[in-house]
Structure formats: structure tokens, C-alpha cells
Write a protein that holds these residues in place. Structure first.
Motif, PDB file in Angstrom:
ATOM      1  N   TYR A   7       0.783  -1.224   0.000  1.00 38.86           N
ATOM      2  CA  TYR A   7       0.000   0.000   0.000  1.00 38.86           C
ATOM      3  C   TYR A   7       0.824   1.287   0.000  1.00 38.86           C
ATOM      4  O   TYR A   7       0.350   2.325  -0.427  1.00 38.86           O
ATOM      5  N   LEU A   8       2.036   1.228   0.543  1.00 39.29           N
ATOM      6  CA  LEU A   8       2.705   2.491   0.838  1.00 39.29           C
ATOM      7  C   LEU A   8       3.372   3.121  -0.390  1.00 39.29           C
ATOM      8  O   LEU A   8       3.890   2.432  -1.267  1.00 39.29           O
ATOM      9  N   ASN A   9       3.336   4.445  -0.419  1.00 44.61           N
ATOM     10  CA  ASN A   9       3.901   5.210  -1.524  1.00 44.61           C
ATOM     11  C   ASN A   9       5.307   5.695  -1.158  1.00 44.61           C
ATOM     12  O   ASN A   9       5.699   5.662   0.004  1.00 44.61           O
ATOM     13  N   PRO A  10       6.043   6.177  -2.168  1.00 50.97           N
ATOM     14  CA  PRO A  10       7.423   6.601  -1.896  1.00 50.97           C
ATOM     15  C   PRO A  10       7.542   7.638  -0.772  1.00 50.97           C
ATOM     16  O   PRO A  10       8.480   7.580   0.012  1.00 50.97           O
ATOM     17  N   ASP A  11       6.547   8.538  -0.651  1.00 52.10           N
ATOM     18  CA  ASP A  11       6.668   9.557   0.398  1.00 52.10           C
ATOM     19  C   ASP A  11       6.365   8.995   1.783  1.00 52.10           C
ATOM     20  O   ASP A  11       6.536   9.687   2.787  1.00 52.10           O
ATOM     21  N   GLN A  12       5.907   7.742   1.838  1.00 46.71           N
ATOM     22  CA  GLN A  12       5.646   7.129   3.144  1.00 46.71           C
ATOM     23  C   GLN A  12       6.784   6.203   3.575  1.00 46.71           C
ATOM     24  O   GLN A  12       6.706   5.581   4.635  1.00 46.71           O
ATOM     25  N   THR A  13       7.851   6.129   2.760  1.00 47.28           N
ATOM     26  CA  THR A  13       8.928   5.191   3.098  1.00 47.28           C
ATOM     27  C   THR A  13       9.704   5.553   4.367  1.00 47.28           C
ATOM     28  O   THR A  13      10.215   4.644   5.013  1.00 47.28           O
ATOM     29  N   PRO A  14       9.814   6.842   4.771  1.00 46.14           N
ATOM     30  CA  PRO A  14      10.490   7.091   6.054  1.00 46.14           C
ATOM     31  C   PRO A  14       9.839   6.339   7.213  1.00 46.14           C
ATOM     32  O   PRO A  14      10.517   5.876   8.139  1.00 46.14           O
ATOM     33  N   LEU A  15       8.518   6.161   7.120  1.00 47.22           N
ATOM     34  CA  LEU A  15       7.787   5.381   8.123  1.00 47.22           C
ATOM     35  C   LEU A  15       8.313   3.936   8.141  1.00 47.22           C
ATOM     36  O   LEU A  15       8.526   3.342   9.205  1.00 47.22           O
ATOM     37  N   VAL A  16       8.529   3.385   6.958  1.00 45.77           N
ATOM     38  CA  VAL A  16       9.039   2.013   6.847  1.00 45.77           C
ATOM     39  C   VAL A  16      10.474   1.950   7.381  1.00 45.77           C
ATOM     40  O   VAL A  16      10.840   1.030   8.120  1.00 45.77           O
ATOM     41  N   GLN A  17      11.264   2.954   7.026  1.00 45.43           N
ATOM     42  CA  GLN A  17      12.669   2.965   7.450  1.00 45.43           C
ATOM     43  C   GLN A  17      12.779   2.992   8.967  1.00 45.43           C
ATOM     44  O   GLN A  17      13.550   2.224   9.561  1.00 45.43           O
ATOM     45  N   TRP A  18      11.990   3.848   9.595  1.00 44.70           N
ATOM     46  CA  TRP A  18      12.035   3.912  11.060  1.00 44.70           C
ATOM     47  C   TRP A  18      11.430   2.657  11.682  1.00 44.70           C
ATOM     48  O   TRP A  18      11.847   2.218  12.763  1.00 44.70           O
ATOM     49  N   SER A  19      10.462   2.052  10.991  1.00 41.41           N
ATOM     50  CA  SER A  19       9.879   0.807  11.504  1.00 41.41           C
ATOM     51  C   SER A  19      10.928  -0.296  11.585  1.00 41.41           C
ATOM     52  O   SER A  19      10.941  -1.069  12.540  1.00 41.41           O
ATOM     53  N   ILE A  20      11.803  -0.359  10.580  1.00 41.09           N
ATOM     54  CA  ILE A  20      12.848  -1.386  10.588  1.00 41.09           C
ATOM     55  C   ILE A  20      13.731  -1.198  11.816  1.00 41.09           C
ATOM     56  O   ILE A  20      13.991  -2.136  12.579  1.00 41.09           O
ATOM     57  N   THR A  21      14.175   0.036  12.028  1.00 39.80           N
ATOM     58  CA  THR A  21      15.066   0.329  13.150  1.00 39.80           C
ATOM     59  C   THR A  21      14.378   0.058  14.487  1.00 39.80           C
ATOM     60  O   THR A  21      14.952  -0.582  15.382  1.00 39.80           O
ATOM     61  N   ILE A  22      13.132   0.507  14.614  1.00 33.82           N
ATOM     62  CA  ILE A  22      12.414   0.357  15.889  1.00 33.82           C
ATOM     63  C   ILE A  22      12.055  -1.119  16.133  1.00 33.82           C
ATOM     64  O   ILE A  22      12.086  -1.597  17.264  1.00 33.82           O
ATOM     65  N   HIS A  23      11.730  -1.848  15.070  1.00 26.82           N
ATOM     66  CA  HIS A  23      11.462  -3.287  15.156  1.00 26.82           C
ATOM     67  C   HIS A  23      12.671  -3.997  15.786  1.00 26.82           C
ATOM     68  O   HIS A  23      12.523  -4.833  16.678  1.00 26.82           O
ATOM     69  N   TYR A  24      13.841  -3.607  15.319  1.00 23.55           N
ATOM     70  CA  TYR A  24      15.073  -4.209  15.838  1.00 23.55           C
ATOM     71  C   TYR A  24      15.271  -3.861  17.313  1.00 23.55           C
ATOM     72  O   TYR A  24      15.593  -4.727  18.135  1.00 23.55           O
ATOM     73  N   ILE A  25      15.072  -2.585  17.652  1.00 21.64           N
ATOM     74  CA  ILE A  25      15.255  -2.150  19.044  1.00 21.64           C
ATOM     75  C   ILE A  25      14.292  -2.892  19.966  1.00 21.64           C
ATOM     76  O   ILE A  25      14.694  -3.427  21.007  1.00 21.64           O
TER      77      ILE A  25
END
Lengths: 249, 254
Positions: free
Chosen positions: B184-202
Motif C-alpha cells: 500500500y505504501l507510496n514513496p513519500d511514506q517510506t520514512p515510516l518504513v525505514q524507522w519501523s525497521i530500526t524500531i522493530h530491531y530495538i
């Protein structure tokens, strides 16, 4: 033997006809509004100062030796293929986080609007598998683009680079050692855009990574200490008090 | 809930009497969670191919990708088990809202502050240094060497539960964001995905840090062995209940 695929581009031969861009779109079914290759627009003012000579800089993914896009990919979906030296994208493993996009100083990457994964030039992997040259190379009317294997001493690219009169267009602060070599004058040689690591990635790498290692490490040390204590120290619990059930009954 | 009070002979046969601590639903969800957690931890770490981010070294993603036959299948396996894990939990929490969810939340969120702080300090010291040393060290602060009585969960278990539940909520939310990135996500929503990866790990790392203590306490430490066994049988010896969870024991027995 392992290949190192590269392009040698003669800037003086380029006439800015955009045939390479059209051929690429056609061959690789590139979505509307996206491009895997380009001819950088000439700087008319600079050209005028130099006596009217227009300088063109055709390009595409430079399949860098030190790809910053690979450095920014958490999952390894973007990787450098050791067999042919190209930078590839595993679409199945890519989750479309977009961290590789700003990590490429050349802007060679885009997020595919339908597939929602990173996409870029792969030197026409499908055409190469069929024994053809990349579409942009085949189609160039002036043969400005030359394609071949740097590890093959008889290849056209090696022959063209023999004299050493080529340039790589690089950003001084993030030199990725690109595998596109320009003959003639490609105009801008000091690439103005630096590879950018996304903030979420930098935070993980520099802060969260070490912090989490320390946290889990501390927990493990604590557990280890208790384990050692369990083995070397006798159980000195004052059990007798409770056992009789006198005060707790 | 009321059970007949049984007279116990002093010091004799006491450990033979068992008290019900967990029912089958709780035992099943516990082991389901444990198996999913280790699978997701192993596969999740295997998906971190980047050497700058991989905490274990490249051998781990290499091993995982060899076992699963490539990163694409590894990612799919992580997704499927992750969805099943979160889905089963959601169902369990909704269906068991009266029987499990609310009582559990109430138990882990009820802190008796002075008692629980004292428990935390003393228990940690006792676990690492022994009773005698602990008693000696806390004396200057006006505390005796007795570890305060605890309810169904002790203060450590309550804190661990709060941490692991928060971790799980964050893991599920960030996991869903990563999952829908490609749908569903568009290119302008990718920062959300990027931070999700980092926070998922934490969140996974924090939970794992707590999990190490949980596993040690339950499966390795001498004192809590009956609690470990109760995660299979559902029952704890009366003596254990009285010693380790006195306030709960008194409630059950009254």
C-alpha cells in the motif's frame, strides 16, 4: 572467469538525442515518469563561456565498485553480484523501504510505482542473457556508449581505456568508484551530490546497534553472574524459618 | 475458586500438595509464544544481511539463508510466522478477555511501590550474592534480610511482563508497517518504513534482553524450578507458592 561489466561513454560523441532513454524504457518496460538512464542536461551558460560547445553526460547506474546503495540496504536485497560486477536487486527480498534511493549519489534508483520495490539499470540483464548488448548501447546512433568486460583485455572497453584519458564522475566525499568511464569532456566531473544515508539507518548503525548490544550483553552478564553464583555458592536461603509453617499457617 | 483448607502437618508431606497455577489455555499460549518467538528471532536476525547492522556476524544470515534456501523464502517464512503469531495472540486476547486478558493485565499493573522496590533490590542482590551478603548490605538502609512477600507475580515478573508486552506491541505495529510497505505504501511514506525497521530491531533486542532473564529464572535457576515445571503441569507445590508468592497463596487458601 569473473566479469566486471562496465561502460565507456564518449561524451563528445553524444548528441543528446535521448534514443538511449527511449530504448531503455521500451526494453525494460519502465513505468511512466521513471527512467533507468539519462543524459544530463547541458549547462547552456557554461557552454556559452566555453565558446558554445555543448557538453553532454549520458549515464545510468554505474555498477559502482563501492556501492553506497548496497551499504544502505538492511536486508541484502540490493547486492553486488560477484560474477559480473553488477549491482542487483532481489525484488522478493526488497521490502521497498527506500533507504537505497538517497544512498545513490547519482539518483540512479527509483521506487517502482506498481511493484513498490527499488528499481534501476542492470545493464539489461535480460538482453545480455539472450546474447544482446544493453538496449541503450545497441540503439545509440553515434556509438557514444560502449559496453564490455573490464576483466577481458581484448574487450572494447579495455581498449578504449588503455590510453588513460578517461574520467570518472565522482563526489569527492563519497567516491563509489563507478564503472562508467567518460571519454572526452562530460562537463561536470566533481559530482555535486553526496551519498546520503537515511537517518533511520544512521541511527540504527551508530546509536541503536551499539546500545542494544550493550543492553543484551548486560542482561547476559547478569544472568551469567547468577549462574556462576548458583554453581559456586551454597544455597544459603533461610528456609528453616518457613518450613515449619508456624508463622504462615 | 474456594477450595477446602487442608490442615498440614508441620514440616511433613507439605511439598506433596499441589496448587493450581496455570490452566491449559495459559500453558498452550505460553509455549506457542515461545516457539514463535525463537523462530521469529532466528529468522529476523537472518534477514539483517548488512554487516554494519548485523549483531552476530555474517555467519548467521548465511546460515539462515542456507537453511531456508535464500533470502526471499526466509523473508516469507518470517512474515507468515509473524502473522500467525500476532493473529493467534489477538484472537486469544479477544476470546479470553474475561478469563485471561483483563485479570493478567490487572495482575501485572498492580504495583505496591515500597514493597516492590524493596523486592527488586533485595532479590537481585540475593540472586547474585546470596542471602547473607544481601542481608549485610541492606542493613545500613534500615532493611532486614527478608525478601518481601509477593502476589501471583513478583515485582520482577511484573516489570518483565510490562517490558515484553510493550515490546510485542511495538514489534507487531512496526512489523505490519513493513509488511504493507510493498502493498500500500507510496514513496513519500517510506520514512515510516525505514524507522519501523530500526524500531522493530530495538524492540526485539529489548524484549530479548528481558527474555534472557526470564529463561534463566524459569529454566535454569534452582529456586524457580517449580514454576518452570508448572508451565507443563499447571501446578506448583504448596511450599513453593507459600515461599515465593505468599500473597497469592494466602488469597487462594482463604
Amino acid at each position: 572467469m569473473e566479469k566486471k561489466l562496465a561502460m565507456v561513454i564518449d561524451s563528445f560523441a553524444c548528441i543528446d538525442c535521448k534514443a538511449c532513454q527511449a530504448a531503455c524504457k521500451e526494453a525494460n518496460k519502465i513505468p511512466v515518469g521513471k527512467w533507468r538512464n539519462w543524459i544530463k542536461s547541458p549547462d547552456v551558460e557554461a557552454a556559452a563561456r566555453k565558446g558554445g560547445r555543448m557538453l553532454f553526460q549520458p549515464g545510468n547506474c554505474m555498477q559502482c565498485e563501492k556501492p553506497t546503495c548496497v551499504e544502505a540496504c538492511p536486508t541484502g536485497a540490493t547486492y553486488k553480484d560477484a560474477s559480473d560486477g553488477t549491482v542487483k536487486i532481489n525484488r522478493e527480498l526488497c521490502i521497498g523501504c527506500g533507504q537505497c534511493l538517497p544512498a545513490c549519489p547519482y539518483g540512479a534508483r527509483y521506487r517502482h510505482p506498481e511493484l513498490r520495490v527499488a528499481d534501476k539499470c542492470d545493464f539489461c540483464a535480460e538482453r545480455r542473457a539472450a546474447g544482446l548488448e544493453p538496449a541503450c548501447v545497441s540503439t545509440c546512433p553515434n556509438k557514444a556508449r560502449v559496453f564490455g568486460d573490464l576483466n577481458d583485455s581484448r574487450s572494447d572497453v579495455r581498449q578504449l581505456l588503455k590510453k588513460g584519458n578517461f574520467v570518472q564522475v565522482v563526489n569527492k566525499e563519497s567516491n563509489t568508484d563507478p564503472h562508467i568511464y567518460y571519454l572526452g569532456d562530460p562537463g561536470v566531473k566533481d559530482w555535486p551530490v553526496k551519498a546520503q544515508m537515511p537517518s533511520a539507518f544512521a541511527f540504527w548503525k551508530n546509536m541503536a546497534g551499539p546500545a542494544m548490544k550493550a543492553f543484551v550483553g548486560l542482561s547476559a552478564v547478569g544472568v551469567g553472574a547468577m549462574l556462576v553464583k548458583q554453581f559456586i555458592m551454597p544455597n544459603d536461603a533461610p528456609e528453616d524459618k518457613d518450613k515449619g509453617g508456624d508463622e504462615h499457617e | 475458586m474456594m477450595r477446602p483448607k487442608i490442615k498440614i502437618k508441620e514440616g511433613m508431606n507439605m511439598s506433596n500438595r499441589m496448587i493450581k497455577r496455570h490452566d491449559q489455555g495459559a500453558i498452550l499460549i505460553h509455549w506457542f509464544n515461545a516457539i514463535c518467538w525463537f523462530f521469529l528471532l532466528a529468522t529476523g536476525l537472518g534477514l539483517i544481511e548488512n554487516p554494519a547492522l548485523q549483531p552476530l556476524g555474517q555467519w548467521w544470515p548465511n546460515l539462515m539463508k542456507d537453511i531456508f534456501g535464500g533470502g526471499a523464502i526466509l523473508l516469507k517464512a518470517h512474515w507468515i510466522v509473524g502473522i500467525v503469531w500476532a493473529g493467534v495472540w489477538l484472537l486469544f486476547l479477544l476470546v479470553g478477555i474475561v478469563r485471561y486478558t483483563l485479570p493478567f493485565l490487572k495482575q501485572i499493573m498492580t504495583y505496591t511501590i515500597p514493597r516492590d522496590i524493596q523486592w527488586m533490590v533485595k532479590k537481585n542482590m540475593q540472586m547474585t550474592m546470596g542471602y547473607k551478603m544481601m542481608a549485610k548490605l541492606v542493613k545500613p538502609f534500615g532493611w532486614d534480610g527478608k525478601i518481601p512477600d509477593q502476589g501471583f507475580y513478583n515485582a520482577g515478573q511484573k516489570a518483565a511482563a510490562a517490558g515484553m508486552i510493550s515490546g510485542a506491541v511495538v514489534i507487531v505495529i512496526t512489523g505490519v508497517i513493513m509488511l504493507i510497505s510493498k502493498v500500500y505504501l507510496n514513496p513519500d511514506q517510506t520514512p515510516l518504513v525505514q524507522w519501523s525497521i530500526t524500531i522493530h530491531y530495538i524492540a526485539a533486542a529489548v524484549t530479548f534482553g528481558i527474555l534472557l532473564i526470564h529463561i534463566y529464572m524459569a529454566a535454569i535457576s534452582r529456586e524457580e524450578r517449580p514454576a518452570f515445571i508448572s508451565m507443563f503441569t499447571g501446578e506448583v507445590p504448596e511450599e513453593y507458592a507459600r515461599h515465593h508468592h505468599k500473597l497469592w497463596y494466602e488469597k487462594v487458601e482463604s
